[in-house]
Design an enzyme around this catalytic site. Sequence first.
Site, PDB file in Angstrom:
ATOM      1  N   ASP A  48      24.623  46.610  93.808  1.00 11.28           N
ATOM      2  CA  ASP A  48      23.827  47.835  93.662  1.00 11.28           C
ATOM      3  C   ASP A  48      23.307  48.107  92.247  1.00 11.28           C
ATOM      4  OD1 ASP A  48      24.697  47.949  96.249  1.00 11.28           O
ATOM      5  OD2 ASP A  48      25.668  49.899  96.099  1.00 11.28           O
ATOM      6  N   CYS A  67      31.097  51.628  94.922  1.00 16.73           N
ATOM      7  CA  CYS A  67      30.690  50.449  95.699  1.00 16.73           C
ATOM      8  C   CYS A  67      31.323  49.156  95.207  1.00 16.73           C
ATOM      9  CB  CYS A  67      29.171  50.354  95.734  1.00 16.73           C
ATOM     10  SG  CYS A  67      28.430  51.758  96.625  1.00 16.73           S
ATOM     11  N   LYS A 120      22.278  47.689 102.633  1.00 16.87           N
ATOM     12  CA  LYS A 120      23.347  48.430 103.306  1.00 16.87           C
ATOM     13  C   LYS A 120      23.009  49.913 103.330  1.00 16.87           C
ATOM     14  CE  LYS A 120      26.164  48.513  99.060  1.00 16.87           C
ATOM     15  NZ  LYS A 120      26.203  49.953  98.755  1.00 16.87           N
TER      16      LYS A 120
END
Length: 200
Positions: free
Chosen positions: A9, A145, A103
Amino acid sequence: MTRALLIIDVQNDFTEGGALGVDGGAAVASGITRFLAEHGDDYDLVVASRDWHDGDNDNGGHFAGEADPDFVDTWPVHCVSGTTGAEYHPDLDTSRVDVHIRKGQGVPAYSIFEGTDDEGTPFPELLTRHGVTEVDVVGIATDYCVRASTLDALEHGQHARVLTGLVAGVAAETSEAAIAEMGHAGAEIAGEEASEASDG
């Protein structure tokens, strides 16, 4: 052993100036680029994930909407598919990335293991297909994350290593707690300098 680098990310909305920007995010982007230039050949597979949320709904309650976000389960709007905020940070060189994972498409998702590639293949299936047994994890955010992805990697039987020189977190206290939790769960906690290929 087959090794993969998981880049979590590193997106505009999670770096300085973004909707959920963290301090040090841009430095992580450029650091990963340097790392790939020096160590990219140490990996059999390089995978990058992105939050890729729907813009026309609350993504299963992930977006706070009219209510104030609690920054635990509900968040301000971020990383909406097709927006600049969802794109990789410009200092991240994605030319070495073999697989791109999306995602959170309509649902809350923190771990790369909840995502799919461009063809819809679930990430765990991709690891199995490539025979991956070891993963190094870098990216944003340490306490969300990166943590979720590392814990899922361990659950899926991977030897997981977190390169602490190439992560950035939301807050120091929760990031330290996440690193401790990942280590307690069995992950190797290593600095960037410890990231060279290991035969052992």
